[in-house]
Design a protein around this motif. Structure first.
Motif, PDB file in Angstrom:
ATOM      1  N   UNK A  64      45.684  32.347  75.252  1.00  0.00           N
ATOM      2  CA  UNK A  64      44.514  33.335  74.767  1.00  0.00           C
ATOM      3  C   UNK A  64      45.060  34.480  74.036  1.00  0.00           C
ATOM      4  N   UNK A  65      46.049  35.089  74.554  1.00  0.00           N
ATOM      5  CA  UNK A  65      46.655  36.303  74.007  1.00  0.00           C
ATOM      6  C   UNK A  65      46.880  36.094  72.583  1.00  0.00           C
ATOM      7  N   UNK A  66      47.387  35.131  72.092  1.00  0.00           N
ATOM      8  CA  UNK A  66      47.628  34.743  70.732  1.00  0.00           C
ATOM      9  C   UNK A  66      46.552  34.599  70.057  1.00  0.00           C
ATOM     10  N   UNK A  67      45.364  33.861  70.579  1.00  0.00           N
ATOM     11  CA  UNK A  67      44.113  33.516  69.723  1.00  0.00           C
ATOM     12  C   UNK A  67      43.347  34.839  69.680  1.00  0.00           C
ATOM     13  N   UNK A  68      43.252  35.595  70.473  1.00  0.00           N
ATOM     14  CA  UNK A  68      42.743  37.038  70.370  1.00  0.00           C
ATOM     15  C   UNK A  68      43.305  37.836  69.207  1.00  0.00           C
TER      16      UNK A  68
END
Length: 101
Positions: A64-68
């Motif tokens: 999720x951090x990468x996607x954000x």
């Protein structure tokens, strides 16, 4: 993970500027992604016979951090790809299950 395709045939050769990528592009991406939790990255060059010339692993605690981070800065990052590569990279999300160094 981002991988840069390499194509070599009778009429076309992919190009990749490793100096620009390693000294400017990836440090810049790291500065953009660090507030989203990026811990670091590795750049690996592959042999000429591999389907990719470069493999870059970007380390985050969660997908999720990468996607954000990518949602916030992906357009500007992808806009700079022609500065160092003739090919656009697909990217993949995975999970590190074991590391031995």
């Amino acid at each position: 993970m981002a991988v840069y395709p390499q194509i070599h045939n009778a009429t076309y050769d992919s190009t990749f500027d490793m100096d620009y990528y390693s000294q400017q592009q990836m440090p810049w991406i790291y500065s953009l992604f660090k507030p989203f939790g990026m811990k670091g990255y590795t750049i690996t060059t592959l042999e000429r016979t591999a389907p990719y010339s470069v493999l870059t692993l970007m380390y985050f605690s969660t997908a999720e951090q990468f996607e954000e981070a990518l949602a916030a800065h992906g357009d500007e990052i992808f806009a700079r790809v022609p500065l160092f590569s003739s090919e656009f990279p697909p990217h993949y999300i995975g999970e590190v299950t074991n590391t031995t160094i």
